[in-house]
Design a protein around this motif. Structure first.
Motif, PDB file in Angstrom:
ATOM      1  N   GLU A  77     -90.718  73.182  35.197  1.00  0.00           N
ATOM      2  CA  GLU A  77     -90.141  74.298  35.374  1.00  0.00           C
ATOM      3  C   GLU A  77     -90.155  75.574  35.001  1.00  0.00           C
ATOM      4  N   VAL A  82     -93.896  74.364  43.592  1.00  0.00           N
ATOM      5  CA  VAL A  82     -92.268  74.716  43.775  1.00  0.00           C
ATOM      6  C   VAL A  82     -92.757  73.478  44.253  1.00  0.00           C
ATOM      7  N   THR A 119     -93.508  70.152  41.806  1.00  0.00           N
ATOM      8  CA  THR A 119     -91.939  70.420  41.136  1.00  0.00           C
ATOM      9  C   THR A 119     -90.022  69.880  41.299  1.00  0.00           C
ATOM     10  N   ALA A 120     -89.498  70.316  42.533  1.00  0.00           N
ATOM     11  CA  ALA A 120     -88.966  69.427  43.364  1.00  0.00           C
ATOM     12  C   ALA A 120     -88.797  67.828  43.644  1.00  0.00           C
ATOM     13  N   GLY A 122     -86.934  65.195  42.343  1.00  0.00           N
ATOM     14  CA  GLY A 122     -85.907  63.868  42.838  1.00  0.00           C
ATOM     15  C   GLY A 122     -87.101  62.670  42.973  1.00  0.00           C
ATOM     16  N   LEU A 160     -88.891  78.164  49.467  1.00  0.00           N
ATOM     17  CA  LEU A 160     -88.469  76.918  49.087  1.00  0.00           C
ATOM     18  C   LEU A 160     -87.982  77.782  47.447  1.00  0.00           C
ATOM     19  N   THR A 206     -84.654  76.955  44.161  1.00  0.00           N
ATOM     20  CA  THR A 206     -84.664  75.712  42.898  1.00  0.00           C
ATOM     21  C   THR A 206     -83.872  77.455  42.513  1.00  0.00           C
ATOM     22  N   ALA A 226     -79.889  74.897  41.931  1.00  0.00           N
ATOM     23  CA  ALA A 226     -79.877  74.183  40.076  1.00  0.00           C
ATOM     24  C   ALA A 226     -79.195  72.814  40.039  1.00  0.00           C
ATOM     25  N   SER A 271     -80.098  68.222  44.428  1.00  0.00           N
ATOM     26  CA  SER A 271     -81.269  66.749  44.347  1.00  0.00           C
ATOM     27  C   SER A 271     -81.956  68.182  45.277  1.00  0.00           C
ATOM     28  N   VAL A 272     -82.870  69.101  44.856  1.00  0.00           N
ATOM     29  CA  VAL A 272     -83.885  69.908  45.203  1.00  0.00           C
ATOM     30  C   VAL A 272     -84.355  69.735  46.649  1.00  0.00           C
ATOM     31  N   SER A 273     -85.374  68.716  46.370  1.00  0.00           N
ATOM     32  CA  SER A 273     -85.978  67.755  46.679  1.00  0.00           C
ATOM     33  C   SER A 273     -85.628  67.321  48.209  1.00  0.00           C
ATOM     34  N   VAL A 312     -85.134  70.814  50.701  1.00  0.00           N
ATOM     35  CA  VAL A 312     -85.697  71.445  50.807  1.00  0.00           C
ATOM     36  C   VAL A 312     -86.569  70.656  52.631  1.00  0.00           C
TER      37      VAL A 312
END
Length: 327
Positions: free
Chosen positions: A41, A213, A216-217, A221, A283, A287, A291, A294-296, A299
């Protein structure tokens, strides 16, 4: 072997998407835990700042202003990107909310709020024998405005939609994206020439940052278990919705350009610049803007749309090019 490589080279598939898919697979197999997740992160924060610093350093103000005199075309590209697309995104959000995971519904709207791409918009316009200077201007201005407009649209539309988006995310954009971008513009006279001579290095940084990115995302998840709520049916539905969104915007931009009697060259620029959405910008922004979400999942629609737009636009570009040769 040579024949296989030749066939692969003709496929309208971005090889970078294969790296993105591999990164997603890696996140599922070896997700970052504990200290590793913290390091990942923190690395993303540095990578995002560096990424937008390079964008600022490479974007020529002269190139932006060179084609801005074609105000009808430029206005329509911006209207498609930041007006028509958001309306479609709102329809997709409200139409899917409640029967798709909330993160996916948010992601469909977020996808429609992003600026246009730069590289692929210009590349496809060139392949199709369109108005390349106008495309360069349109794509550049779209990305420049997107640094500010996209967060504002996300704040306004998702706040009103009740997604829980925090206006404090604007501060994150200012510090992590806008400030490095401005710093890049300031540093451009000093390092712009050097960057132009080392495009391979900057390309590696660009794409490497995006891969970091993505890892990490999606890793976050996996650790949080958000993917257990997403079925293969949901994934197929998202892909179909992305195809419908692209088909609608392609139909609108093509229809408007012909209604206004644009030249074929200008039509090509409008179609390719007005129908794209930038994963390179989207992307990193996600992030920061989402924040704690559930970014995954958010995107995922963007990643699917990105590959679909490349595939479809590659076919369209070749068709336009053939028509130009026949004429």
């Amino acid at each position: 072997m040579t024949r296989i490589r030749s066939l692969l080279g003709r496929l309208p598939i971005d090889p970078y998407m294969l790296l993105l898919i591999g990164t997603v697979v890696l996140a599922f197999v070896l997700p970052a835990h504990g200290v590793g997740q913290t390091i990942a992160e923190d690395s993303v924060l540095v990578a995002v700042g560096l990424l937008f610093f390079l964008y600022g350093a490479r974007l020529s103000p002269a190139a932006v202003w060179a084609g801005i005199t074609h105000w009808r075309l430029q206005s329509l590209v911006l209207a498609s990107t930041f007006v028509m697309f958001p309306i479609i995104g709102l329809a997709a959000y409200w139409g899917t909310r409640g029967w798709l995971p909330e993160g996916i519904a948010i992601g469909l709207l977020y996808l429609c709020l992003l600026p246009s791409t730069v590289q692929s918009s210009i590349a496809f316009t060139s392949i199709a024998r369109g108005n390349v200077p106008a495309a360069l201007c349109s794509a550049s201005v779209s990305n420049l405005l997107g640094v500010v407009v996209t967060p504002l649209l996300v704040a306004a539309l998702l706040q009103s939609a009740g997604s829980g988006f925090s206006l404090h995310a604007i501060e994150g954009i200012a510090l992590q994206i806008l400030l490095p971008f401005i710093a890049g513009q300031v540093a451009r006279p000093m390092i712009g020439t050097w960057l132009a001579a080392h495009q391979t290095l900057t390309s590696v940084i660009d794409r490497g940052s995006i891969l970091l990115v993505v890892y990490t995302a999606f890793s976050a998840g996996v650790v949080a278990g958000v993917w257990t709520s997403l079925s293969s049916v949901d994934l197929a539905i998202v892909a179909v919705i992305a195809i419908v969104i692209l088909a609608v915007i392609l139909g609108i931009t093509t229809g408007i350009s012909r209604w206004l009697s644009f030249s074929t060259e200008d039509e090509i620029a409008l179609v390719f610049c007005g129908s794209k959405k930038s994963m390179a910008s989207g992307l990193p922004m996600a992030t920061i803007l989402f924040a704690g979400h559930s970014v995954s999942l958010i995107v995922l629609p963007l990643m699917l749309f990105h590959q679909i737009q490349l595939f479809v636009c590659a076919i369209l570009a070749r068709r336009y090019a053939r028509r130009a040769i026949e004429d």
